[in-house]
Scaffold this active site. Structure first.
Site, PDB file in Angstrom:
ATOM      1  N   HIS A  82     -59.969 -32.681 -80.602  1.00 45.95           N
ATOM      2  CA  HIS A  82     -59.241 -33.283 -79.476  1.00 45.95           C
ATOM      3  C   HIS A  82     -57.742 -33.076 -79.651  1.00 45.95           C
ATOM      4  O   HIS A  82     -57.210 -33.237 -80.743  1.00 45.95           O
ATOM      5  CB  HIS A  82     -59.547 -34.791 -79.428  1.00 45.95           C
ATOM      6  CG  HIS A  82     -58.823 -35.518 -78.354  1.00 45.95           C
ATOM      7  ND1 HIS A  82     -59.264 -35.536 -77.048  1.00 45.95           N
ATOM      8  CD2 HIS A  82     -57.670 -36.230 -78.372  1.00 45.95           C
ATOM      9  CE1 HIS A  82     -58.422 -36.245 -76.321  1.00 45.95           C
ATOM     10  NE2 HIS A  82     -57.446 -36.677 -77.094  1.00 45.95           N
ATOM     11  N   ASP A 161     -62.013 -48.446 -71.170  1.00 49.63           N
ATOM     12  CA  ASP A 161     -60.758 -47.721 -71.413  1.00 49.63           C
ATOM     13  C   ASP A 161     -60.225 -47.138 -70.115  1.00 49.63           C
ATOM     14  O   ASP A 161     -59.031 -47.164 -69.852  1.00 49.63           O
ATOM     15  CB  ASP A 161     -60.974 -46.595 -72.432  1.00 49.63           C
ATOM     16  CG  ASP A 161     -59.756 -45.692 -72.482  1.00 49.63           C
ATOM     17  OD1 ASP A 161     -58.688 -46.184 -72.863  1.00 49.63           O
ATOM     18  OD2 ASP A 161     -59.855 -44.512 -72.087  1.00 49.63           O
ATOM     19  N   ARG A 168     -52.544 -49.744 -67.562  1.00 51.66           N
ATOM     20  CA  ARG A 168     -51.395 -49.483 -68.448  1.00 51.66           C
ATOM     21  C   ARG A 168     -50.423 -48.520 -67.798  1.00 51.66           C
ATOM     22  O   ARG A 168     -49.209 -48.660 -67.913  1.00 51.66           O
ATOM     23  CB  ARG A 168     -51.888 -48.903 -69.788  1.00 51.66           C
ATOM     24  CG  ARG A 168     -52.517 -49.964 -70.685  1.00 51.66           C
ATOM     25  CD  ARG A 168     -53.263 -49.313 -71.850  1.00 51.66           C
ATOM     26  NE  ARG A 168     -52.442 -48.444 -72.629  1.00 51.66           N
ATOM     27  CZ  ARG A 168     -52.880 -47.341 -73.271  1.00 51.66           C
ATOM     28  NH1 ARG A 168     -54.158 -46.992 -73.207  1.00 51.66           N
ATOM     29  NH2 ARG A 168     -52.068 -46.596 -73.974  1.00 51.66           N
ATOM     30  N   SER A 183     -57.603 -46.116 -77.324  1.00 43.18           N
ATOM     31  CA  SER A 183     -58.031 -45.470 -76.085  1.00 43.18           C
ATOM     32  C   SER A 183     -58.657 -44.093 -76.379  1.00 43.18           C
ATOM     33  O   SER A 183     -59.767 -43.782 -75.944  1.00 43.18           O
ATOM     34  CB  SER A 183     -56.808 -45.329 -75.162  1.00 43.18           C
ATOM     35  OG  SER A 183     -57.049 -44.443 -74.120  1.00 43.18           O
ATOM     36  N   LYS A 187     -63.177 -43.004 -76.730  1.00 44.36           N
ATOM     37  CA  LYS A 187     -63.904 -41.916 -76.053  1.00 44.36           C
ATOM     38  C   LYS A 187     -64.535 -40.971 -77.070  1.00 44.36           C
ATOM     39  O   LYS A 187     -65.626 -40.460 -76.861  1.00 44.36           O
ATOM     40  CB  LYS A 187     -62.935 -41.164 -75.122  1.00 44.36           C
ATOM     41  CG  LYS A 187     -62.543 -42.030 -73.917  1.00 44.36           C
ATOM     42  CD  LYS A 187     -61.427 -41.437 -73.086  1.00 44.36           C
ATOM     43  CE  LYS A 187     -60.090 -41.718 -73.661  1.00 44.36           C
ATOM     44  NZ  LYS A 187     -58.946 -41.774 -72.782  1.00 44.36           N
TER      45      LYS A 187
HETATM   46  N1  URA Z   1     -54.547 -40.463 -73.628  1.00 48.01           N
HETATM   47  C1  URA Z   1     -55.531 -41.378 -73.649  1.00 48.01           C
HETATM   48  O1  URA Z   1     -56.703 -41.038 -73.529  1.00 48.01           O
HETATM   49  N2  URA Z   1     -55.194 -42.656 -73.813  1.00 48.01           N
HETATM   50  C2  URA Z   1     -53.939 -43.086 -73.958  1.00 48.01           C
HETATM   51  O2  URA Z   1     -53.710 -44.267 -74.114  1.00 48.01           O
HETATM   52  C3  URA Z   1     -52.907 -42.127 -73.923  1.00 48.01           C
HETATM   53  C4  URA Z   1     -53.254 -40.815 -73.758  1.00 48.01           C
END
Ligand code: URA
Length: 434
Positions: A82, A161, A168, A183, A187
């Site tokens: 990632h 999320d 956010r 966050s 995932k």
């Molecule tokens: N990317 C994400 O998936 N979450 C965040 O909080 C910031 C960037």
């Protein structure tokens, strides 16, 4: 339990326990906690921070808020990679087949691009027929057949999320490392891979502009991954200039293919070797970093990595002829060079401006529903430390219309700082955390 008490506790610097975290995550996902209370809590977190244990609990709660992928039917130790997002970052298209060609299964969930950063799925969709809409069974079958798959995130992966991130975004609470780390990792945990390799970008084209923030984020994500039983590594890497030369969807796919042919830009290849090595080490393919690098180089030299990329593209419905012959990708109608306004050394590149320029050409999205033009983009000819003569091309623009081309050319000229003093080339991999 009351949401107001949780807000009050965090406002005064208290440490939330697992029950309190479960209460607000589940309550918010089920619409039992209103936006205004969740926003107040997020702002209290922004000011007071989160301890490692709170971040771990938050990650677990968000990961468990929806579907979780069980990848146990895949043969071998499954690896995911990632990136926190950059400009010209087509690394996944190169490193995933390099690693997969060595028999290590790669299961990657990817997103689409937004703002100045591109997304892996958009890039792959430049190949006619390619689809990232894989359900769990198709993903497992594809990986067992060709050792890799890249799927779009399903709506039901970590829905808590998704909802909190959207809030956010509009309440000034994105830039808090505990919230970002939980966050991203929620995932990754829900996606099921046993090994997670993270590329945390830092610099003028990254989300984390300051290196110390990127290091903190990387350390927190590694700590979460390990705390939840996943082998996790993070590389903190430079994003003070675009990665490679190409920025824009089909241009980036062509560059990825060239890199798999052993003919790509050096910086992109170097990063793929560094990330790929961590993927092989994490999966236990070898325990020796030098051996890992050698295996990856051989995978490119032998053509095995390119063959895996083609097999993967075809397995997901794409036309493999485009991999054999990248000349098939359609060219943008207008092509022009941005000339250097003076001679000298490239001192700096405002990389976010390069990403924004590609977006303004139509290659990226201003909002999450904007359509994109797969053929447009940029080829960055001069990087930091290069000497350039006045009038020599800095960037080549591929545009669909003249007006956009001219607007972007002015912007790109501004994005470059050229001066008399020679400058050091930028160090690409700043730190590896395991
Ligand atoms: N990317 C994400 O998936 N979450 C965040 O909080 C910031 C960037």
């Amino acid at each position: 339990m009351r949401m107001l008490d949780i807000i009050e506790k965090k406002k005064r610097g208290g440490i939330l326990n697992r029950e309190e975290i479960a209460f607000f995550v589940q309550g918010y996902t089920r619409d039992q906690v209103p936006d205004y209370q969740m926003a107040a809590l997020l702002m209290a977190i922004w000011f007071r921070g989160l301890e490692d244990r709170e971040v771990l609990d938050l990650t677990l709660e968000m990961a468990g808020s929806g579907e979780t992928l069980d990848l146990s039917d895949i043969r071998g130790v499954v690896v995911d990679k990632h990136s926190t997002g950059g400009v010209g970052d087509k690394t996944s298209l190169v490193v995933a087949p390099m690693v997969a060609s060595l028999g290590v299964p790669v299961a990657k969930m990817s997103g689409r691009g937004l703002g100045h950063t591109g997304g892996t799925i958009d890039k792959l969709e430049a190949i006619p027929g390619f689809s990232a809409a894989l359900d769990k069974k198709a993903m497992v079958d594809t990986i067992n057949r060709v050792h890799m798959a890249i799927a779009g995130q399903t709506a039901n992966l970590a829905p808590a999320d998704k909802k909190m991130y959207a809030l956010r975004d509009v309440t000034g609470t994105v830039d808090q490392t505990g919230l970002i780390a939980s966050s991203v990792m929620s995932k990754k945990i829900a996606s099921g891979a046993q090994v997670i390799v993270l590329d945390v970008k830092t610099g003028s084209g990254a989300f984390m502009k300051r290196e110390e923030d990127a290091l903190e984020l990387a350390a927190r994500m590694v700590s979460i991954g390990k705390g939840l039983g996943r082998t996790t590594a993070a590389l903190v890497t430079d994003m003070n200039q675009p990665l490679g030369e190409a920025v824009g969807n089909s241009l980036e796919v062509v560059e990825a293919i060239r890199t798999l042919q052993g003919k790509g830009p050096k910086d992109l290849y170097e990063l793929c070797l560094a990330l790929g090595s961590q993927m092989l080490l994490g999966a236990g393919r070898t325990g020796d970093p030098g051996e890992a690098k050698k295996l990856l180089q051989e995978a490119v030299a032998s053509g095995a990595a390119l063959a895996t990329f083609k097999a993967f593209v075809e397995a997901q419905g794409g036309d493999g002829a485009y991999v054999d012959n990248p000349g098939l990708f359609p060219e943008a109608r207008h092509v022009a060079e941005v000339p250097a306004p003076r001679s000298g050394y490239v001192q700096a590149i405002q990389t976010e401006e390069v990403g924004v320029s590609a977006m303004l050409l139509g290659g990226g999205r201003e909002t999450k529903d904007s359509p994109i033009d797969l053929a447009v983009g940029l080829l960055v000819r001069k990087k930091v430390g290069d000497f350039v003569e006045q009038g020599e091309p800095l960037v080549r623009i591929h545009a669909s219309g003249r007006e956009r081309l001219e607007a972007v050319a002015a912007r790109l000229t501004e994005a470059y700082t050229i001066g008399d003093a020679p400058v050091q080339r930028l160090q690409l991999v700043k730190k590896v955390l395991t």
